[in-house]
Design a protein around this motif. Structure first.
Motif, PDB file in Angstrom:
ATOM      1  N   LEU A  11       9.766   0.664   0.759  1.00  0.00           N
ATOM      2  CA  LEU A  11       9.187   1.754   1.536  1.00  0.00           C
ATOM      3  C   LEU A  11       9.021   1.369   2.999  1.00  0.00           C
ATOM      4  O   LEU A  11       8.258   1.991   3.722  1.00  0.00           O
ATOM      5  N   GLY A  12       9.702   0.346   3.438  1.00  0.00           N
ATOM      6  CA  GLY A  12       9.560  -0.083   4.817  1.00  0.00           C
ATOM      7  C   GLY A  12       8.481  -1.134   4.937  1.00  0.00           C
ATOM      8  O   GLY A  12       8.073  -1.762   3.959  1.00  0.00           O
ATOM      9  N   ALA A  13       8.010  -1.331   6.139  1.00  0.00           N
ATOM     10  CA  ALA A  13       7.020  -2.371   6.414  1.00  0.00           C
ATOM     11  C   ALA A  13       5.624  -1.826   6.166  1.00  0.00           C
ATOM     12  O   ALA A  13       4.911  -1.427   7.088  1.00  0.00           O
ATOM     13  N   LEU A  14       5.231  -1.768   4.911  1.00  0.00           N
ATOM     14  CA  LEU A  14       3.894  -1.300   4.556  1.00  0.00           C
ATOM     15  C   LEU A  14       3.093  -2.455   3.980  1.00  0.00           C
ATOM     16  O   LEU A  14       3.631  -3.352   3.333  1.00  0.00           O
ATOM     17  N   HIS A  15       1.811  -2.415   4.210  1.00  0.00           N
ATOM     18  CA  HIS A  15       0.900  -3.347   3.562  1.00  0.00           C
ATOM     19  C   HIS A  15       0.926  -3.049   2.067  1.00  0.00           C
ATOM     20  O   HIS A  15       1.136  -1.900   1.663  1.00  0.00           O
ATOM     21  N   PRO A  16       0.724  -4.036   1.216  1.00  0.00           N
ATOM     22  CA  PRO A  16       0.753  -3.775  -0.233  1.00  0.00           C
ATOM     23  C   PRO A  16      -0.227  -2.684  -0.682  1.00  0.00           C
ATOM     24  O   PRO A  16       0.063  -1.919  -1.591  1.00  0.00           O
ATOM     25  N   VAL A  17      -1.375  -2.613  -0.038  1.00  0.00           N
ATOM     26  CA  VAL A  17      -2.331  -1.559  -0.385  1.00  0.00           C
ATOM     27  C   VAL A  17      -1.769  -0.198  -0.004  1.00  0.00           C
ATOM     28  O   VAL A  17      -1.886   0.778  -0.760  1.00  0.00           O
ATOM     29  N   GLU A  18      -1.140  -0.125   1.158  1.00  0.00           N
ATOM     30  CA  GLU A  18      -0.523   1.138   1.582  1.00  0.00           C
ATOM     31  C   GLU A  18       0.610   1.540   0.645  1.00  0.00           C
ATOM     32  O   GLU A  18       0.774   2.718   0.330  1.00  0.00           O
ATOM     33  N   LYS A  19       1.380   0.567   0.203  1.00  0.00           N
ATOM     34  CA  LYS A  19       2.462   0.856  -0.726  1.00  0.00           C
ATOM     35  C   LYS A  19       1.904   1.398  -2.051  1.00  0.00           C
ATOM     36  O   LYS A  19       2.403   2.368  -2.597  1.00  0.00           O
ATOM     37  N   GLY A  20       0.842   0.775  -2.529  1.00  0.00           N
ATOM     38  CA  GLY A  20       0.214   1.248  -3.760  1.00  0.00           C
ATOM     39  C   GLY A  20      -0.337   2.655  -3.622  1.00  0.00           C
ATOM     40  O   GLY A  20      -0.170   3.488  -4.516  1.00  0.00           O
ATOM     41  N   LEU A  21      -0.987   2.925  -2.497  1.00  0.00           N
ATOM     42  CA  LEU A  21      -1.519   4.265  -2.270  1.00  0.00           C
ATOM     43  C   LEU A  21      -0.407   5.299  -2.142  1.00  0.00           C
ATOM     44  O   LEU A  21      -0.542   6.432  -2.631  1.00  0.00           O
ATOM     45  N   THR A  22       0.699   4.911  -1.514  1.00  0.00           N
ATOM     46  CA  THR A  22       1.827   5.826  -1.376  1.00  0.00           C
ATOM     47  C   THR A  22       2.417   6.164  -2.738  1.00  0.00           C
ATOM     48  O   THR A  22       2.709   7.325  -3.038  1.00  0.00           O
ATOM     49  N   LEU A  23       2.594   5.143  -3.565  1.00  0.00           N
ATOM     50  CA  LEU A  23       3.131   5.379  -4.913  1.00  0.00           C
ATOM     51  C   LEU A  23       2.156   6.203  -5.756  1.00  0.00           C
ATOM     52  O   LEU A  23       2.571   7.077  -6.526  1.00  0.00           O
ATOM     53  N   LEU A  24       0.860   5.940  -5.601  1.00  0.00           N
ATOM     54  CA  LEU A  24      -0.138   6.724  -6.324  1.00  0.00           C
ATOM     55  C   LEU A  24      -0.110   8.178  -5.895  1.00  0.00           C
ATOM     56  O   LEU A  24      -0.181   9.093  -6.727  1.00  0.00           O
ATOM     57  N   LEU A  25       0.016   8.406  -4.608  1.00  0.00           N
ATOM     58  CA  LEU A  25       0.078   9.765  -4.102  1.00  0.00           C
ATOM     59  C   LEU A  25       1.355  10.471  -4.554  1.00  0.00           C
ATOM     60  O   LEU A  25       1.351  11.668  -4.827  1.00  0.00           O
ATOM     61  N   ALA A  26       2.440   9.720  -4.658  1.00  0.00           N
ATOM     62  CA  ALA A  26       3.721  10.317  -5.045  1.00  0.00           C
ATOM     63  C   ALA A  26       3.779  10.629  -6.542  1.00  0.00           C
ATOM     64  O   ALA A  26       4.273  11.686  -6.937  1.00  0.00           O
ATOM     65  N   PHE A  27       3.284   9.733  -7.385  1.00  0.00           N
ATOM     66  CA  PHE A  27       3.449   9.895  -8.823  1.00  0.00           C
ATOM     67  C   PHE A  27       2.158  10.256  -9.553  1.00  0.00           C
ATOM     68  O   PHE A  27       2.194  10.656 -10.715  1.00  0.00           O
ATOM     69  N   GLY A  28       1.024  10.141  -8.888  1.00  0.00           N
ATOM     70  CA  GLY A  28      -0.261  10.440  -9.515  1.00  0.00           C
ATOM     71  C   GLY A  28      -0.383  11.852 -10.061  1.00  0.00           C
ATOM     72  O   GLY A  28      -0.819  12.044 -11.199  1.00  0.00           O
ATOM     73  N   PRO A  29       0.010  12.879  -9.307  1.00  0.00           N
ATOM     74  CA  PRO A  29      -0.109  14.240  -9.828  1.00  0.00           C
ATOM     75  C   PRO A  29       0.701  14.470 -11.108  1.00  0.00           C
ATOM     76  O   PRO A  29       0.269  15.203 -11.994  1.00  0.00           O
ATOM     77  N   PHE A  30       1.844  13.808 -11.235  1.00  0.00           N
ATOM     78  CA  PHE A  30       2.640  13.965 -12.445  1.00  0.00           C
ATOM     79  C   PHE A  30       1.966  13.301 -13.640  1.00  0.00           C
ATOM     80  O   PHE A  30       2.034  13.807 -14.764  1.00  0.00           O
ATOM     81  N   VAL A  31       1.302  12.189 -13.398  1.00  0.00           N
ATOM     82  CA  VAL A  31       0.568  11.517 -14.471  1.00  0.00           C
ATOM     83  C   VAL A  31      -0.603  12.390 -14.912  1.00  0.00           C
ATOM     84  O   VAL A  31      -0.846  12.564 -16.116  1.00  0.00           O
ATOM     85  N   VAL A  32      -1.328  12.951 -13.956  1.00  0.00           N
ATOM     86  CA  VAL A  32      -2.457  13.834 -14.292  1.00  0.00           C
ATOM     87  C   VAL A  32      -1.955  15.056 -15.060  1.00  0.00           C
ATOM     88  O   VAL A  32      -2.562  15.469 -16.056  1.00  0.00           O
ATOM     89  N   LEU A  33      -0.846  15.631 -14.640  1.00  0.00           N
ATOM     90  CA  LEU A  33      -0.283  16.782 -15.335  1.00  0.00           C
ATOM     91  C   LEU A  33       0.092  16.432 -16.768  1.00  0.00           C
ATOM     92  O   LEU A  33      -0.179  17.202 -17.697  1.00  0.00           O
TER      93      LEU A  33
END
Length: 76
Positions: A11-33
């Protein structure tokens, strides 16, 4: 194989926490659904099970619930 997985999650030069938050934001709604759909299916199955067992106890065949018809607007 590892390089394929690394390239998928690049995902480019992201901090690991930022990468985790980005992935959570991207895939989290599908998991909740998926969780909501699974819970609702269990609730629907549990609601239908007593109706079927009551019908069997009375000696009647279990009948699925018929969908209600929507009133049609008058046509000219």
């Amino acid at each position: 194989m590892t390089s394929v997985l690394l390239s998928l999650f690049h995902l480019g030069a992201l901090h690991p926490v930022e990468k985790g938050l980005t992935l959570l934001l991207a895939f989290g709604p599908f998991v909740v659904l998926a969780v909501v759909v699974a819970v609702r299916r269990r609730q629907d199955a549990a609601a239908e099970a007593p109706a079927a067992s009551e019908a069997e106890a009375a000696g009647l065949p279990a009948q699925p619930q018929q969908p209600t018809e929507q009133p049609q607007p008058p046509t000219d």
